[in-house]
Design a protein around this motif. Structure first.
Motif, PDB file in Angstrom:
ATOM      1  N   LYS A 232      -4.932  16.363  -4.119  1.00 57.81           N
ATOM      2  CA  LYS A 232      -5.991  17.383  -4.076  1.00 57.81           C
ATOM      3  C   LYS A 232      -5.928  18.188  -5.363  1.00 57.81           C
ATOM      4  O   LYS A 232      -4.887  18.765  -5.683  1.00 57.81           O
ATOM      5  N   VAL A 233      -7.053  18.248  -6.076  1.00 61.70           N
ATOM      6  CA  VAL A 233      -7.015  18.976  -7.332  1.00 61.70           C
ATOM      7  C   VAL A 233      -7.953  20.183  -7.276  1.00 61.70           C
ATOM      8  O   VAL A 233      -9.068  20.103  -6.755  1.00 61.70           O
ATOM      9  N   GLY A 234      -7.472  21.333  -7.782  1.00 61.43           N
ATOM     10  CA  GLY A 234      -8.304  22.523  -7.936  1.00 61.43           C
ATOM     11  C   GLY A 234      -8.657  22.612  -9.411  1.00 61.43           C
ATOM     12  O   GLY A 234      -7.793  22.417 -10.268  1.00 61.43           O
ATOM     13  N   ILE A 235      -9.922  22.901  -9.714  1.00 62.20           N
ATOM     14  CA  ILE A 235     -10.353  22.793 -11.115  1.00 62.20           C
ATOM     15  C   ILE A 235     -10.888  24.112 -11.653  1.00 62.20           C
ATOM     16  O   ILE A 235     -11.665  24.808 -10.988  1.00 62.20           O
ATOM     17  N   ILE A 236     -10.450  24.458 -12.870  1.00 66.58           N
ATOM     18  CA  ILE A 236     -10.963  25.646 -13.565  1.00 66.58           C
ATOM     19  C   ILE A 236     -11.977  25.182 -14.598  1.00 66.58           C
ATOM     20  O   ILE A 236     -11.641  24.425 -15.515  1.00 66.58           O
ATOM     21  N   CYS A 237     -13.250  25.606 -14.439  1.00 69.88           N
ATOM     22  CA  CYS A 237     -14.325  25.201 -15.351  1.00 69.88           C
ATOM     23  C   CYS A 237     -14.891  26.447 -16.041  1.00 69.88           C
ATOM     24  O   CYS A 237     -14.622  27.569 -15.636  1.00 69.88           O
ATOM     25  N   ASP A 279      -3.013  20.339  -4.664  1.00 65.93           N
ATOM     26  CA  ASP A 279      -1.667  19.900  -5.048  1.00 65.93           C
ATOM     27  C   ASP A 279      -1.421  20.167  -6.524  1.00 65.93           C
ATOM     28  O   ASP A 279      -0.295  20.358  -6.973  1.00 65.93           O
ATOM     29  N   VAL A 280      -2.516  20.149  -7.277  1.00 63.20           N
ATOM     30  CA  VAL A 280      -2.393  20.276  -8.726  1.00 63.20           C
ATOM     31  C   VAL A 280      -3.645  20.986  -9.246  1.00 63.20           C
ATOM     32  O   VAL A 280      -4.708  20.936  -8.626  1.00 63.20           O
ATOM     33  N   ILE A 281      -3.476  21.698 -10.376  1.00 60.80           N
ATOM     34  CA  ILE A 281      -4.604  22.431 -10.970  1.00 60.80           C
ATOM     35  C   ILE A 281      -5.004  21.737 -12.276  1.00 60.80           C
ATOM     36  O   ILE A 281      -4.136  21.346 -13.056  1.00 60.80           O
ATOM     37  N   TYR A 282      -6.297  21.588 -12.479  1.00 59.20           N
ATOM     38  CA  TYR A 282      -6.790  21.025 -13.738  1.00 59.20           C
ATOM     39  C   TYR A 282      -7.668  22.076 -14.411  1.00 59.20           C
ATOM     40  O   TYR A 282      -8.483  22.729 -13.748  1.00 59.20           O
ATOM     41  N   ALA A 283      -7.527  22.261 -15.720  1.00 63.06           N
ATOM     42  CA  ALA A 283      -8.381  23.212 -16.446  1.00 63.06           C
ATOM     43  C   ALA A 283      -9.020  22.530 -17.643  1.00 63.06           C
ATOM     44  O   ALA A 283      -8.354  21.781 -18.368  1.00 63.06           O
ATOM     45  N   ILE A 284     -10.295  22.779 -17.846  1.00 59.35           N
ATOM     46  CA  ILE A 284     -10.998  22.248 -19.025  1.00 59.35           C
ATOM     47  C   ILE A 284     -10.621  23.094 -20.245  1.00 59.35           C
ATOM     48  O   ILE A 284     -10.065  24.186 -20.115  1.00 59.35           O
ATOM     49  N   ARG A 285     -10.928  22.570 -21.441  1.00 58.05           N
ATOM     50  CA  ARG A 285     -10.750  23.358 -22.668  1.00 58.05           C
ATOM     51  C   ARG A 285     -12.016  24.176 -22.913  1.00 58.05           C
ATOM     52  O   ARG A 285     -13.126  23.668 -22.773  1.00 58.05           O
ATOM     53  N   PHE A 286     -11.838  25.444 -23.256  1.00 54.65           N
ATOM     54  CA  PHE A 286     -12.973  26.333 -23.524  1.00 54.65           C
ATOM     55  C   PHE A 286     -13.356  26.252 -25.005  1.00 54.65           C
ATOM     56  O   PHE A 286     -12.552  25.798 -25.816  1.00 54.65           O
ATOM     57  N   PRO A 287     -14.561  26.702 -25.367  1.00 54.84           N
ATOM     58  CA  PRO A 287     -14.936  26.693 -26.782  1.00 54.84           C
ATOM     59  C   PRO A 287     -13.924  27.508 -27.598  1.00 54.84           C
ATOM     60  O   PRO A 287     -13.511  28.584 -27.160  1.00 54.84           O
ATOM     61  N   GLU A 288     -13.537  26.983 -28.767  1.00 50.09           N
ATOM     62  CA  GLU A 288     -12.515  27.654 -29.608  1.00 50.09           C
ATOM     63  C   GLU A 288     -13.158  28.778 -30.419  1.00 50.09           C
ATOM     64  O   GLU A 288     -13.177  28.733 -31.658  1.00 50.09           O
ATOM     65  N   GLU A 289     -13.701  29.753 -29.759  1.00 46.76           N
ATOM     66  CA  GLU A 289     -14.296  30.896 -30.469  1.00 46.76           C
ATOM     67  C   GLU A 289     -14.205  32.118 -29.569  1.00 46.76           C
ATOM     68  O   GLU A 289     -14.060  31.973 -28.341  1.00 46.76           O
ATOM     69  N   GLY A 290     -14.256  33.302 -30.170  1.00 46.20           N
ATOM     70  CA  GLY A 290     -14.176  34.533 -29.382  1.00 46.20           C
ATOM     71  C   GLY A 290     -12.987  34.477 -28.442  1.00 46.20           C
ATOM     72  O   GLY A 290     -11.915  33.988 -28.807  1.00 46.20           O
ATOM     73  N   LEU A 291     -13.160  34.952 -27.213  1.00 41.35           N
ATOM     74  CA  LEU A 291     -12.039  34.973 -26.272  1.00 41.35           C
ATOM     75  C   LEU A 291     -11.674  33.589 -25.745  1.00 41.35           C
ATOM     76  O   LEU A 291     -10.655  33.414 -25.077  1.00 41.35           O
ATOM     77  N   GLY A 292     -12.513  32.581 -26.081  1.00 44.38           N
ATOM     78  CA  GLY A 292     -12.180  31.200 -25.717  1.00 44.38           C
ATOM     79  C   GLY A 292     -10.825  30.786 -26.274  1.00 44.38           C
ATOM     80  O   GLY A 292     -10.073  30.031 -25.656  1.00 44.38           O
TER      81      GLY A 292
END
Ligand code: AMP
Ligand code: MG
Length: 306
Positions: A232-237, A279-292
Protein backbone atom coordinates in the motif's frame (compact mmCIF):
# COMPACT_ATOMS: atom_id res chain seq x y z
CA UNK A 1 11.20 29.96 30.60
CA UNK A 2 12.46 32.29 33.30
CA UNK A 3 13.68 29.30 35.33
CA UNK A 4 15.52 27.42 32.63
CA UNK A 5 12.37 25.51 31.65
CA UNK A 6 11.77 24.65 28.01
CA UNK A 7 8.39 25.08 26.28
CA UNK A 8 6.84 24.72 22.84
CA UNK A 9 6.42 27.94 20.84
CA UNK A 10 5.00 28.74 17.40
CA UNK A 11 7.00 30.42 14.66
CA UNK A 12 6.12 30.97 11.00
CA UNK A 13 8.46 28.14 9.91
CA UNK A 14 7.91 25.22 12.34
CA UNK A 15 7.15 24.95 16.07
CA UNK A 16 10.19 25.43 18.31
CA UNK A 17 11.32 23.93 21.60
CA UNK A 18 12.31 27.11 23.39
CA UNK A 19 14.58 27.92 26.32
CA UNK A 20 16.74 30.80 27.59
CA UNK A 21 19.63 31.01 25.11
CA UNK A 22 21.94 32.53 27.75
CA UNK A 23 21.34 29.72 30.23
CA UNK A 24 23.38 26.53 29.83
CA UNK A 25 20.92 24.43 31.84
CA UNK A 26 18.10 25.39 29.50
CA UNK A 27 20.26 24.40 26.53
CA UNK A 28 21.06 21.04 28.16
CA UNK A 29 17.31 20.50 28.64
CA UNK A 30 16.61 21.26 24.98
CA UNK A 31 19.18 18.72 23.78
CA UNK A 32 17.83 16.14 26.19
CA UNK A 33 14.10 16.60 25.38
CA UNK A 34 14.86 16.34 21.65
CA UNK A 35 17.42 13.60 22.08
CA UNK A 36 19.57 15.82 19.90
CA UNK A 37 23.33 15.23 19.59
CA UNK A 38 25.42 18.01 21.10
CA UNK A 39 27.29 18.57 17.84
CA UNK A 40 24.09 20.00 16.30
CA UNK A 41 23.98 23.73 17.21
CA UNK A 42 20.78 25.65 18.09
CA UNK A 43 19.28 28.73 16.44
CA UNK A 44 18.85 31.78 18.69
CA UNK A 45 15.60 33.75 18.32
CA UNK A 46 15.14 37.40 19.18
CA UNK A 47 12.83 40.28 18.27
CA UNK A 48 14.90 43.05 16.66
CA UNK A 49 18.06 43.84 14.72
CA UNK A 50 19.25 45.95 17.66
CA UNK A 51 18.96 42.85 19.85
CA UNK A 52 20.92 40.73 17.34
CA UNK A 53 23.74 43.27 17.52
CA UNK A 54 24.05 42.64 21.26
CA UNK A 55 25.10 39.03 20.63
CA UNK A 56 27.42 39.30 17.61
CA UNK A 57 30.78 40.99 17.08
CA UNK A 58 30.32 42.07 13.45
CA UNK A 59 27.70 42.30 10.73
CA UNK A 60 29.02 42.01 7.12
CA UNK A 61 27.42 44.41 4.61
CA UNK A 62 25.45 41.65 2.89
CA UNK A 63 24.19 40.41 6.24
CA UNK A 64 22.98 43.92 7.01
CA UNK A 65 21.10 44.10 3.70
CA UNK A 66 19.50 40.70 4.29
CA UNK A 67 18.48 41.73 7.81
CA UNK A 68 16.88 44.92 6.54
CA UNK A 69 14.91 43.08 3.84
CA UNK A 70 13.97 39.81 5.47
CA UNK A 71 13.80 40.20 9.25
CA UNK A 72 11.48 39.25 10.79
CA UNK A 73 11.27 36.25 8.47
CA UNK A 74 12.40 32.75 7.55
CA UNK A 75 16.07 33.73 7.40
CA UNK A 76 18.80 32.64 9.84
CA UNK A 77 22.21 34.33 9.70
CA UNK A 78 25.45 32.80 10.97
CA UNK A 79 27.43 35.62 12.61
CA UNK A 80 30.52 35.76 14.84
CA UNK A 81 29.30 35.40 18.40
CA UNK A 82 30.09 37.30 21.57
CA UNK A 83 31.14 35.43 24.71
CA UNK A 84 27.73 35.71 26.39
CA UNK A 85 26.34 33.07 23.99
CA UNK A 86 27.27 29.77 25.69
CA UNK A 87 29.40 27.32 23.68
CA UNK A 88 26.77 24.62 24.10
CA UNK A 89 24.36 26.70 21.96
CA UNK A 90 26.81 26.84 19.03
CA UNK A 91 28.36 23.39 19.57
CA UNK A 92 31.67 25.16 20.18
CA UNK A 93 31.61 27.09 16.88
CA UNK A 94 32.60 30.76 16.90
CA UNK A 95 29.46 31.74 14.99
CA UNK A 96 25.91 31.89 16.30
CA UNK A 97 22.85 31.15 14.16
CA UNK A 98 20.32 33.91 14.82
CA UNK A 99 16.93 34.97 13.46
CA UNK A 100 13.78 37.00 14.13
CA UNK A 101 10.71 34.79 13.74
CA UNK A 102 7.75 36.39 12.00
CA UNK A 103 4.97 35.29 14.31
CA UNK A 104 2.95 37.90 16.22
CA UNK A 105 2.52 35.86 19.41
CA UNK A 106 6.16 34.82 19.56
CA UNK A 107 7.42 38.32 18.80
CA UNK A 108 5.29 39.53 21.70
CA UNK A 109 6.80 36.82 23.91
CA UNK A 110 10.36 37.65 22.82
CA UNK A 111 9.80 41.35 23.55
CA UNK A 112 8.57 40.49 27.03
CA UNK A 113 11.50 38.22 27.93
CA UNK A 114 14.79 39.66 29.19
CA UNK A 115 16.81 37.11 27.14
CA UNK A 116 16.92 35.60 23.62
CA UNK A 117 15.54 32.13 23.10
CA UNK A 118 17.18 29.02 21.62
CA UNK A 119 14.56 27.04 19.73
CA UNK A 120 15.21 24.03 17.51
CA UNK A 121 12.21 22.29 16.00
CA UNK A 122 9.98 20.78 18.72
CA UNK A 123 10.27 17.14 17.64
CA UNK A 124 12.48 14.17 18.48
CA UNK A 125 15.79 14.50 16.60
CA UNK A 126 15.60 13.29 12.99
CA UNK A 127 11.78 13.09 12.78
CA UNK A 128 9.42 15.31 10.76
CA UNK A 129 9.24 18.88 12.11
CA UNK A 130 5.95 19.98 13.79
CA UNK A 131 3.76 22.57 12.09
CA UNK A 132 0.90 22.61 14.64
CA UNK A 133 0.72 22.67 18.45
CA UNK A 134 -0.98 19.25 18.24
CA UNK A 135 2.11 17.79 16.51
CA UNK A 136 4.23 19.02 19.41
CA UNK A 137 1.77 17.67 21.97
CA UNK A 138 1.66 14.21 20.34
CA UNK A 139 5.39 13.75 20.67
CA UNK A 140 6.56 15.83 23.61
CA UNK A 141 3.61 16.27 26.01
CA UNK A 142 5.21 14.14 28.70
CA UNK A 143 8.49 16.04 28.48
CA UNK A 144 7.50 19.74 28.51
CA UNK A 145 5.17 21.73 30.79
CA UNK A 146 3.66 24.10 28.22
CA UNK A 147 2.96 24.64 24.51
CA UNK A 148 2.00 28.08 23.24
CA UNK A 149 -0.60 27.47 20.51
CA UNK A 150 -0.19 29.98 17.69
CA UNK A 151 -2.13 28.04 15.05
CA UNK A 152 -0.70 26.18 12.05
CA UNK A 153 2.59 27.63 10.83
CA UNK A 154 2.28 29.79 7.72
CA UNK A 155 5.60 28.93 6.01
CA UNK A 156 5.88 25.28 7.04
CA UNK A 157 9.57 24.55 6.38
CA UNK A 158 12.59 25.63 8.42
CA UNK A 159 14.43 28.90 7.85
CA UNK A 160 16.99 29.44 5.10
CA UNK A 161 20.47 29.58 6.68
CA UNK A 162 23.04 32.03 5.31
CA UNK A 163 26.63 32.30 6.53
CA UNK A 164 29.56 34.42 5.41
CA UNK A 165 33.04 33.66 4.16
CA UNK A 166 34.64 37.07 4.54
CA UNK A 167 32.14 39.35 2.86
CA UNK A 168 30.66 36.60 0.66
CA UNK A 169 27.33 35.03 1.54
CA UNK A 170 26.87 31.23 1.41
CA UNK A 171 23.53 29.44 1.74
CA UNK A 172 23.96 26.42 4.06
CA UNK A 173 20.33 25.33 4.28
CA UNK A 174 17.50 25.78 1.78
CA UNK A 175 14.39 26.92 3.57
CA UNK A 176 11.37 29.16 3.82
CA UNK A 177 13.01 32.21 2.23
CA UNK A 178 13.58 31.50 -1.49
CA UNK A 179 17.08 31.88 -2.97
CA UNK A 180 15.59 34.05 -5.71
CA UNK A 181 14.52 36.58 -3.07
CA UNK A 182 17.96 36.56 -1.46
CA UNK A 183 19.71 37.00 -4.80
CA UNK A 184 17.42 39.89 -5.72
CA UNK A 185 18.93 41.76 -2.76
CA UNK A 186 22.60 40.66 -2.60
CA UNK A 187 23.24 39.20 -6.07
CA UNK A 188 24.38 35.70 -7.08
CA UNK A 189 24.95 33.61 -3.98
CA UNK A 190 26.79 30.31 -3.48
CA UNK A 191 24.72 27.39 -2.27
CA UNK A 192 26.51 24.73 -0.21
CA UNK A 193 23.91 22.44 1.28
CA UNK A 194 25.43 19.05 0.60
CA UNK A 195 28.42 18.85 2.91
CA UNK A 196 26.78 16.01 4.81
CA UNK A 197 30.12 14.82 6.08
CA UNK A 198 30.81 18.23 7.61
CA UNK A 199 30.04 18.07 11.32
CA UNK A 200 29.92 21.86 11.41
CA UNK A 201 26.54 21.94 9.75
CA UNK A 202 24.45 19.03 10.99
CA UNK A 203 21.17 20.50 9.65
CA UNK A 204 22.69 19.22 6.47
CA UNK A 205 22.72 15.64 7.72
CA UNK A 206 21.86 13.34 4.84
CA UNK A 207 19.06 11.69 6.77
CA UNK A 208 16.68 14.09 8.53
CA UNK A 209 13.04 15.20 8.62
CA UNK A 210 12.16 11.53 8.18
CA UNK A 211 8.93 9.59 8.76
CA UNK A 212 9.09 6.17 10.41
CA UNK A 213 7.91 4.54 7.19
CA UNK A 214 10.17 4.26 4.18
CA UNK A 215 9.85 7.29 1.91
CA UNK A 216 10.78 6.99 -1.76
CA UNK A 217 11.57 10.23 -3.54
CA UNK A 218 11.22 10.68 -7.29
CA UNK A 219 12.20 7.21 -8.49
CA UNK A 220 10.30 5.97 -11.53
CA UNK A 221 11.58 2.39 -11.33
CA UNK A 222 10.46 2.11 -7.71
CA UNK A 223 7.11 3.72 -8.51
CA UNK A 224 6.46 1.19 -11.31
CA UNK A 225 7.42 -1.61 -8.96
CA UNK A 226 5.07 -0.27 -6.26
CA UNK A 227 2.18 0.06 -8.75
CA UNK A 228 2.63 -3.60 -9.67
CA UNK A 229 3.05 -4.83 -6.08
CA UNK A 230 0.55 -5.43 -3.27
CA UNK A 231 2.25 -2.87 -1.03
CA UNK A 232 0.00 0.00 0.00
CA UNK A 233 1.55 3.27 -1.04
CA UNK A 234 0.67 6.80 0.16
CA UNK A 235 1.68 9.46 -2.34
CA UNK A 236 2.71 13.11 -1.96
CA UNK A 237 1.93 15.08 -5.15
CA UNK A 238 2.09 18.75 -6.10
CA UNK A 239 -1.06 19.81 -8.02
CA UNK A 240 -2.09 16.69 -9.91
CA UNK A 241 -2.58 13.04 -9.08
CA UNK A 242 -0.27 10.31 -10.36
CA UNK A 243 -1.89 7.95 -12.89
CA UNK A 244 -2.73 4.56 -11.48
CA UNK A 245 -2.83 4.49 -7.69
CA UNK A 246 -6.12 5.18 -5.86
CA UNK A 247 -6.65 8.94 -5.48
CA UNK A 248 -7.66 8.45 -1.85
CA UNK A 249 -4.08 7.40 -1.14
CA UNK A 250 -2.68 10.55 -2.74
CA UNK A 251 -2.21 13.98 -1.13
CA UNK A 252 -2.08 17.12 -3.27
CA UNK A 253 0.06 19.72 -1.48
CA UNK A 254 -1.41 22.56 -3.56
CA UNK A 255 -4.17 21.99 -6.08
CA UNK A 256 -3.56 25.47 -7.48
CA UNK A 257 0.13 24.72 -8.07
CA UNK A 258 1.53 27.19 -5.54
CA UNK A 259 4.91 26.17 -4.09
CA UNK A 260 4.45 28.29 -0.96
CA UNK A 261 1.17 26.54 -0.24
CA UNK A 262 2.84 23.18 -0.93
CA UNK A 263 5.66 23.95 1.55
CA UNK A 264 3.11 24.90 4.17
CA UNK A 265 1.37 21.51 3.85
CA UNK A 266 4.44 19.29 3.37
CA UNK A 267 5.23 18.16 6.94
CA UNK A 268 1.59 17.66 7.94
CA UNK A 269 1.07 15.48 4.85
CA UNK A 270 4.14 13.40 5.73
CA UNK A 271 2.79 12.90 9.26
CA UNK A 272 -0.67 11.94 8.01
CA UNK A 273 0.75 9.33 5.66
CA UNK A 274 3.14 8.07 8.34
CA UNK A 275 0.18 7.56 10.71
CA UNK A 276 -2.15 6.07 8.05
CA UNK A 277 -2.38 2.57 6.64
CA UNK A 278 0.17 2.93 3.83
CA UNK A 279 3.18 0.58 3.94
CA UNK A 280 5.41 3.02 2.13
CA UNK A 281 5.35 6.71 1.14
CA UNK A 282 6.20 7.96 -2.35
CA UNK A 283 6.88 11.64 -3.12
CA UNK A 284 7.25 13.31 -6.51
CA UNK A 285 9.98 15.89 -7.22
CA UNK A 286 8.76 19.50 -7.09
CA UNK A 287 9.87 22.23 -9.52
CA UNK A 288 13.42 23.37 -8.58
CA UNK A 289 12.46 27.00 -8.01
CA UNK A 290 11.21 29.15 -5.13
CA UNK A 291 10.21 27.01 -2.15
CA UNK A 292 10.23 23.94 -4.42
CA UNK A 293 13.95 23.68 -3.68
CA UNK A 294 13.43 23.49 0.08
CA UNK A 295 10.63 20.93 -0.43
CA UNK A 296 12.89 18.73 -2.57
CA UNK A 297 15.71 19.09 -0.03
CA UNK A 298 13.46 17.88 2.81
CA UNK A 299 12.04 14.99 0.75
CA UNK A 300 15.53 13.91 -0.29
CA UNK A 301 16.74 13.82 3.33
CA UNK A 302 13.52 12.13 4.44
CA UNK A 303 14.15 9.40 1.86
CA UNK A 304 17.71 8.73 2.94
CA UNK A 305 18.46 5.71 5.11
CA UNK A 306 21.89 4.96 6.54
P1 AMP B 1 17.05 23.78 13.56
O1 AMP B 1 17.16 22.28 13.65
O2 AMP B 1 16.01 24.28 12.63
O3 AMP B 1 17.05 24.44 14.89
O4 AMP B 1 18.39 24.30 12.86
C1 AMP B 1 19.61 24.09 13.42
C2 AMP B 1 20.60 24.01 12.31
O5 AMP B 1 21.18 25.28 12.11
C3 AMP B 1 21.76 23.11 12.65
O6 AMP B 1 21.46 21.78 12.36
C4 AMP B 1 22.86 23.67 11.78
O7 AMP B 1 22.79 23.15 10.47
C5 AMP B 1 22.52 25.13 11.69
N1 AMP B 1 23.36 25.92 12.59
C6 AMP B 1 23.02 26.40 13.79
N2 AMP B 1 24.05 27.08 14.32
C7 AMP B 1 25.04 27.02 13.44
C8 AMP B 1 26.36 27.51 13.42
N3 AMP B 1 26.85 28.26 14.40
N4 AMP B 1 27.10 27.23 12.33
C9 AMP B 1 26.61 26.50 11.32
N5 AMP B 1 25.38 26.00 11.29
C10 AMP B 1 24.60 26.25 12.33
MG1 MG C 1 15.03 20.25 13.32
Amino acid sequence: MMNGLVVGIPTETVYGLAGNALNEDAAIQIFSVKNRPHFDPLIVHTHSITEIEKYVTAVPDKARLLMQHFMPGALTLLLKKKGMIPDIITSGLDTVAIRIPNHPLTLQLLRALPFPVAAPSANPFGYISPTTAAHVFEQLHDKIPYILDGGATTVGVESTIVGFEGEEAVVYRLGGLAIEEIEAVIGKTTINVNAASNPKTPGMLKSHYAPVKRLIFDNKTELDRLKASKEKVGIICFNKYIDGPDKNAQVLLSSRGDLEEAAKHLFAAMRTLDAGDADVIYAIRFPEEGLGRAINDRLMRASFRE
